[in-house]
Motif scaffolding. Structure first.
Motif, short mmCIF file in Angstrom:
data_model
loop_
_atom_site.label_atom_id
_atom_site.label_comp_id
_atom_site.label_asym_id
_atom_site.label_seq_id
_atom_site.Cartn_x
_atom_site.Cartn_y
_atom_site.Cartn_z
N SER A 180 -6.13 16.34 7.00
CA SER A 180 -6.25 15.50 5.81
C SER A 180 -4.91 14.93 5.37
CB SER A 180 -6.87 16.31 4.66
OG SER A 180 -5.99 17.34 4.25
N ARG A 181 -3.82 15.51 5.89
CA ARG A 181 -2.48 15.05 5.50
C ARG A 181 -1.91 14.04 6.49
NH1 ARG A 181 -2.64 20.62 4.41
NH2 ARG A 181 -1.74 21.13 6.44
N GLN A 182 -2.74 13.62 7.45
CA GLN A 182 -2.26 12.67 8.45
C GLN A 182 -3.14 11.44 8.47
OE1 GLN A 182 -1.18 14.23 12.31
NE2 GLN A 182 -1.16 16.34 11.57
N SER A 183 -2.53 10.32 8.79
CA SER A 183 -3.28 9.08 8.99
C SER A 183 -3.13 8.67 10.45
CB SER A 183 -2.74 7.99 8.06
OG SER A 183 -1.37 7.73 8.33
N GLY A 184 -3.99 7.78 10.88
CA GLY A 184 -3.92 7.32 12.26
C GLY A 184 -4.25 8.41 13.27
N GLU A 260 -8.97 10.16 8.25
CA GLU A 260 -8.69 8.80 8.73
C GLU A 260 -8.49 8.87 10.23
OE1 GLU A 260 -5.73 6.71 6.57
OE2 GLU A 260 -6.49 7.31 4.61
N SER A 262 -9.14 7.18 14.02
CA SER A 262 -9.34 5.90 14.70
C SER A 262 -10.78 5.81 15.23
CB SER A 262 -8.34 5.77 15.85
OG SER A 262 -8.55 4.56 16.54
N ARG A 306 -10.13 3.49 0.27
CA ARG A 306 -9.13 3.28 1.32
C ARG A 306 -8.47 1.92 1.19
NH1 ARG A 306 -11.54 5.78 6.97
NH2 ARG A 306 -11.32 7.97 6.40
N ARG A 309 -5.65 1.57 -1.33
CA ARG A 309 -4.35 2.21 -1.11
C ARG A 309 -3.33 1.18 -0.61
NH1 ARG A 309 -6.86 7.05 2.50
NH2 ARG A 309 -8.21 7.96 0.90
N SER A 312 -2.94 -0.07 3.26
CA SER A 312 -4.07 0.51 4.00
C SER A 312 -4.63 -0.51 4.97
CB SER A 312 -5.16 0.95 3.03
OG SER A 312 -5.69 -0.17 2.35
N PRO A 315 -9.73 1.89 9.18
CA PRO A 315 -9.56 2.77 10.33
C PRO A 315 -10.56 2.48 11.44
CG PRO A 315 -10.58 3.95 8.52
CD PRO A 315 -10.13 2.63 7.99
#
Length: 319
Positions: A180-184, A260, A262, A306, A309, A312, A315
């Motif tokens: 939950s603390r990462q994107s991509g 988030e 891909s 999303r 943000r 943003s 995704p």
């Protein structure tokens, strides 16, 4: 008295004579001859087994039995009038009984929608059936309901299906989960996680299995549950990650971590379905139109968050 020998015409003649007080006036209003009216009264009296009129002061007066019959005729006419009004309302779709069957996930779509419809059509009774896909498919095959909501409609020439609302499917994790603390994120980064899945044959499971096959990938650890609510609560408790509909998560997303990843959310739709051999009463036609119109206004609140943000991007279109 043998009620099988009664007819509405006999009762109509009786009421008109009772209210006119003489046969001549009643005959004129009924467009019948006086002998015909007299014969009808004689026949009715024989069926009842009691005299219905006395001749007093140059006017026909009801006997005690006639008075009882007159009150019964008034009750019958009142009920027939109510029936005619209800029939007219039913033909217009303003009254009647509808059976609507939906698979489990669709129950999250319906409370407010049905409440709004009931305010507009308070005399329409909606019987709602909820079950897993196999159960609702069986009801469809037996034509037990007027309308159905499926996220993966059945096949066949008797199926009339129309997509009515998007049904995006999100990957979710427990609050505070490392992902939950990462994107991509890529899906491969989650392959060591335990996935909590719907049962085989459910629409969500079919969509997920199809996506896994298209990506030539698989998951290593999983467990199965037949309820979206049980899956949601299990994810909150830290039992694993899951794929859930945005409709299931609506208003509850703050209790979970929407990941988030891909390629996600996976895009699907809800379909309003009916059996082509099942005749729809007008009330069901109105409910179907109402469902289409209202669900066309639905927007994905998770995607809106999303998009709000800074910096943003969608995704589902990355990677």
């Amino acid at each position: 008295m043998d009620a099988r020998h009664l007819s509405f015409r006999l009762l109509q003649v009786f009421r008109q004579v009772a209210e006119s007080g003489n046969i001549t006036a009643a005959s004129r209003l009924l467009h019948l001859t006086q002998p015909t009216v007299s014969l009808q009264l004689k026949k009715l009296s024989e069926i009842i087994g009691e005299p219905l009129f006395d001749y007093q002061q140059q006017r026909l007066q009801l006997t005690a039995s006639g008075e009882l019959l007159y009150q019964a005729v008034l009750d019958i006419d009142e009920r027939l009038s109510e029936f005619n009004q209800q029939l007219h309302q039913q033909r217009r779709g303003d009254a009647g009984t509808i059976s609507l069957a939906v698979v489990n996930t669709a129950q999250y779509l319906l409370p407010q929608l049905l409440a709004d419809f009931s305010r507009d059509y308070p005399r329409v009774v909606i019987n709602l059936q909820i079950g897993n896909r196999a159960h609702i498919l069986n009801r469809f095959a037996q034509q037990q309901d007027h309308l159905y909501l499926f996220s993966h409609p059945p096949g066949g020439e008797n199926v009339k299906a129309k997509a009515v609302v998007a049904n995006p499917l999100y990957l979710v994790a427990p609050p505070g989960h490392w992902a939950s603390r990462q994107s991509g994120l890529s899906f491969g980064m989650l392959q060591e996680e335990r996935f909590i899945l719907r049962e085989p044959g459910s629409a969500t499971r079919m969509t997920f299995d199809s996506w896994l096959s298209s990506q030539a990938t698989e998951i290593k650890y999983s467990m199965q549950m037949e309820s979206n609510e049980a899956i949601r609560l299990s994810v909150m408790a830290g039992l694993g990650v899951a794929l859930l509909s945005a409709h299931t998560l609506q208003g509850q997303q703050h209790l979970l971590s929407v990941l988030e990843v891909s390629g996600f959310p996976l895009l699907s739709h809800w379909y309003l379905v009916r059996h082509s051999n099942k005749r729809l009463p007008q009330a069901a036609v109105k409910l179907g139109s109402f469902i289409e119109q209202q669900l066309a206004l639905w927007q994905d609140p998770l995607q809106a968050e999303r998009n709000a943000r800074p910096g943003s991007q969608n995704p589902a279109t990355t990677g």
